[in-house]
Design a protein around this motif. Structure first.
Motif, PDB file in Angstrom:
ATOM      1  N   ALA A 195       0.837  -1.194   0.000  1.00  0.00           N
ATOM      2  CA  ALA A 195       0.000   0.000   0.000  1.00  0.00           C
ATOM      3  C   ALA A 195       0.874   1.247   0.000  1.00  0.00           C
ATOM      4  N   THR A 196       0.262   2.368  -0.326  1.00  0.00           N
ATOM      5  CA  THR A 196       1.051   3.598  -0.426  1.00  0.00           C
ATOM      6  C   THR A 196       1.619   4.040   0.917  1.00  0.00           C
ATOM      7  N   ASP A 197       0.953   3.680   2.031  1.00  0.00           N
ATOM      8  CA  ASP A 197       1.535   4.074   3.319  1.00  0.00           C
ATOM      9  C   ASP A 197       2.874   3.387   3.539  1.00  0.00           C
ATOM     10  N   GLU A 198       3.025   2.161   3.049  1.00  0.00           N
ATOM     11  CA  GLU A 198       4.304   1.460   3.146  1.00  0.00           C
ATOM     12  C   GLU A 198       5.347   2.113   2.248  1.00  0.00           C
ATOM     13  N   LEU A 199       4.957   2.417   1.013  1.00  0.00           N
ATOM     14  CA  LEU A 199       5.902   3.019   0.073  1.00  0.00           C
ATOM     15  C   LEU A 199       6.364   4.393   0.549  1.00  0.00           C
ATOM     16  N   PHE A 200       5.419   5.205   1.026  1.00  0.00           N
ATOM     17  CA  PHE A 200       5.787   6.541   1.493  1.00  0.00           C
ATOM     18  C   PHE A 200       6.539   6.480   2.813  1.00  0.00           C
ATOM     19  N   GLY A 201       6.232   5.482   3.626  1.00  0.00           N
ATOM     20  CA  GLY A 201       6.982   5.312   4.865  1.00  0.00           C
ATOM     21  C   GLY A 201       8.444   5.018   4.596  1.00  0.00           C
ATOM     22  N   ILE A 202       8.698   4.146   3.613  1.00  0.00           N
ATOM     23  CA  ILE A 202      10.080   3.836   3.240  1.00  0.00           C
ATOM     24  C   ILE A 202      10.735   5.043   2.587  1.00  0.00           C
ATOM     25  N   ALA A 203       9.984   5.723   1.703  1.00  0.00           N
ATOM     26  CA  ALA A 203      10.544   6.888   1.008  1.00  0.00           C
ATOM     27  C   ALA A 203      10.928   7.995   1.981  1.00  0.00           C
ATOM     28  N   ASP A 204      10.312   8.012   3.139  1.00  0.00           N
ATOM     29  CA  ASP A 204      10.656   9.032   4.135  1.00  0.00           C
ATOM     30  C   ASP A 204      12.117   8.918   4.558  1.00  0.00           C
ATOM     31  N   ALA A 205      12.671   7.697   4.457  1.00  0.00           N
ATOM     32  CA  ALA A 205      14.092   7.525   4.776  1.00  0.00           C
ATOM     33  C   ALA A 205      14.960   8.299   3.791  1.00  0.00           C
ATOM     34  N   LEU A 206      14.588   8.288   2.515  1.00  0.00           N
ATOM     35  CA  LEU A 206      15.336   9.038   1.512  1.00  0.00           C
ATOM     36  C   LEU A 206      15.227  10.538   1.767  1.00  0.00           C
ATOM     37  N   LYS A 207      14.013  10.967   2.121  1.00  0.00           N
ATOM     38  CA  LYS A 207      13.811  12.391   2.409  1.00  0.00           C
ATOM     39  C   LYS A 207      14.636  12.815   3.614  1.00  0.00           C
ATOM     40  N   ALA A 208      14.593  12.010   4.677  1.00  0.00           N
ATOM     41  CA  ALA A 208      15.317  12.361   5.898  1.00  0.00           C
ATOM     42  C   ALA A 208      16.823  12.354   5.676  1.00  0.00           C
TER      43      ALA A 208
END
Length: 576
Positions: free
Chosen positions: A217-230
């Protein structure tokens, strides 16, 4: 007077910027370019490049050498085609992080998705890691003929965090997502160039189930992508179902906006929706109009080309019960049987009844998309060259024509099946995608699909076909062809220290006999660990390939020098 380590003299320099070619010299000192233009100083070694083309080393951002990198320092075939940097860990598959009890599962996933023999990986991989940082350390101890970059793969990450729930594509809990996010951040700190995921229905396990992460789901994808942002670095690479790309685009665009990181996905023409790629290019235009340039389509330089022969993973008779008695015979024994006219008549008069699924049936029965390879490869064949057209002219069945074509060259001849990017029987779609300002050359899949696809030589093809030999459409300027596989690909992954020939840049250089550059004919080799097979295609015409100032290949043969190492994270451009 300065004495340089190496001077390449008198070549036609295509510097990777897209600027016009010019005649000049290149001086190299240590692992950096020190002068470009007219070099008057002496040198310890010189290469006479008169009449030759001098380019940056090619940067291939879509490979699958994750296993091969643990046993093959040359990372062939890429190093045979002027490639000096590869990025692996694409499409969500890889080997870290991994718990010891999950190693076999990751090998099975790689075998299923990328058609790499499982036996070769079981024998070849020397497991020295559990975490992703430990995997990076294991690679960092090795030396190569190219530089390598790695990405965190979603499949292995999900299995590591969620176990069987991850394999079964159960929804990730908030705790699961937090753990995946933290491990991705850890991988970026260790030098990962990004994160990759697979959402395509073409990527399934050996049991036919979607690979881990396909249904995330997108919450999983965006949760992981937050690592790239951080972290402030890394690419988010996606392999999605082609026909679903428009539906996927909204969240990919949102991710690009929210994270500020590069988001990249494949754009290829498909027969079931031949104009969909145009819509995707329009979406990229709309994104650019909004000022969002950190979302890019990945395109292939030629159609993804299935090769079909008696030794490959797929051919027109693979689902025929009449062929089944011969399928597992040793090749020489099988070939003798196939030469028998009675066997030929039995097989060609048979019927494709095995359960190959819609995709497998499409591949094995679409004779209008099959073309005999012949002695001289033609990767942009005309409709009249197809098996179906030949059969109609000669009054034979397509099965008979295909069978006879595969029997040539003592049973080692192959058929070419352009899978994606050839719905109009020419390169119209590929050319439009290639020319678009927000796409990048990719998808050669070096090291993968070794039983069916042999596109790792795409960097050579870009020169020979698009810039020199194309007859069924426009050629492209050589400076553009070089730029899109040097500067553009390097910068997409944050590698600003390479891809251009100018002082201060990394000394990765090709010296090429452009006028005489050719491919070797595709062949099946059995040189992987455990005698594993792989399709192979080399090149002739690379007079020298230089990595970090060291010649790694000369006159199409490796020198044995291995100056290549693991790339850890983005690489800044040299100070002006």
């Amino acid at each position: 007077m300065t004495e340089h380590d190496l001077v390449i003299r008198g070549g036609t320099i295509v510097d990777g910027t897209g600027g016009d070619p010019f005649t000049g010299d290149i001086a190299i000192d240590g692992d950096k370019i020190s002068e470009v233009g007219e070099v008057t100083g002496k040198s310890k070694r010189e290469i006479d490049a008169t009449g030759l083309m001098v380019t940056p080393g090619f940067v291939d951002i879509h490979t699958h050498y994750d296993a091969q990198a643990t046993w093959d320092p040359y990372l062939t075939p890429s190093s045979q085609h002027g490639v000096t940097t590869v990025v692996m860990g694409n499409c969500g598959v890889g080997f870290a992080p991994v718990k010891p009890e999950s190693r076999d599962e990751l090998i099975d996933l790689m075998e299923a998705v990328e058609d790499i023999p499982g036996a070769a990986m079981h024998e070849g991989i020397k497991w020295e890691w559990e975490s992703f940082p430990e995997y990076m350390d294991a690679l960092d101890k090795r030396s190569y003929a190219v530089d390598i970059g790695a990405q965190m793969p979603h499949c292995s990450l999900r299995v590591y965090v969620m176990g069987k729930r991850g394999i079964d594509n159960e929804p990730a809990t908030p705790d699961d997502i937090a753990k995946m996010r933290d491990l991705t951040y850890e991988s970026l700190k260790a030098g990962a160039l990004g994160f990759s995921t697979s959402r395509t229905d073409l990527h399934n396990t050996l049991q036919g189930d979607p690979v881990p992460g396909t249904l995330a789901a997108t919450d999983e994808l965006f949760g992981i992508a937050d690592a790239l942002k951080a972290y402030g670095g890394g690419v988010f690479q996606i392999a999605a179902t082609h026909r679903e790309m428009e539906k996927e685009f909204d969240w990919m665009l949102k991710m690009a906006k929210d994270t500020g990181r590069m988001v990249t996905f494949q754009i290829q023409q498909i027969d079931e929706a031949p104009d969909l790629y145009k819509k995707m290019l329009d979406h990229l235009d709309e994104a650019r109009a909004q000022g969002v340039t950190n979302i890019r389509g990945q395109h292939s330089g030629r159609p993804v080309g299935l090769l079909m022969g008696w030794q490959t993973s797929v051919h027109p008779f693979i689902g025929f019960p009449e062929y089944r008695p011969y399928a597992q015979m040793p090749f020489k024994e099988r070939l003798e049987k196939l030469k028998d006219p009675a066997v030929r008549a039995e097989i060609t008069g048979g019927k494709n009844v095995d359960k190959l699924g819609d995709f497998g049936t499409f591949i094995t029965t679409s004779f209008h998309k099959m073309y005999p390879m012949g002695e001289q490869e033609n990767y942009e064949p005309a409709p009249e060259d197809s098996i179906a057209a030949i059969a109609e002219r000669e009054g034979k069945t397509p099965a008979e024509v295909a069978y006879d074509a595969m029997m040539l060259n003592d049973g080692q001849a192959m058929l070419y099946f352009p899978l994606f990017g050839y719905s109009t029987n020419d390169y119209t779609a590929i050319e439009a995608t290639l020319r678009h300002p927000q796409t990048g050359l990719s998808l050669a899949d070096g090291g993968a699909h070794v039983g069916a696809i042999c596109d790792g030589g795409t960097p050579t093809f870009m020169l020979t076909h698009w810039a020199r030999d194309r007859s069924r459409g426009a050629k492209l300027p050589i400076q553009d062809i070089i730029r899109i596989q040097t500067k553009d690909t390097a910068e997409q992954y944050g590698l600003f220290d390479r891809g251009v020939l100018k002082p201060g840049m990394k000394a990765d250089v090709n010296v090429i006999d452009f006028e005489n550059l050719t491919f070797t004919h595709p062949e099946m080799r059995f040189d992987l660990p455990a005698g594993g097979r792989r399709l192979w295609q080399g090149a002739k015409g690379y007079r020298a390939t230089i990595l970090s100032g060291v010649t790694v290949s000369e006159n199409d043969e490796p020198t044995g020098n291995l100056p290549g190492h693991l790339i850890r994270g983005e690489q800044p451009a040299p100070a002006a």
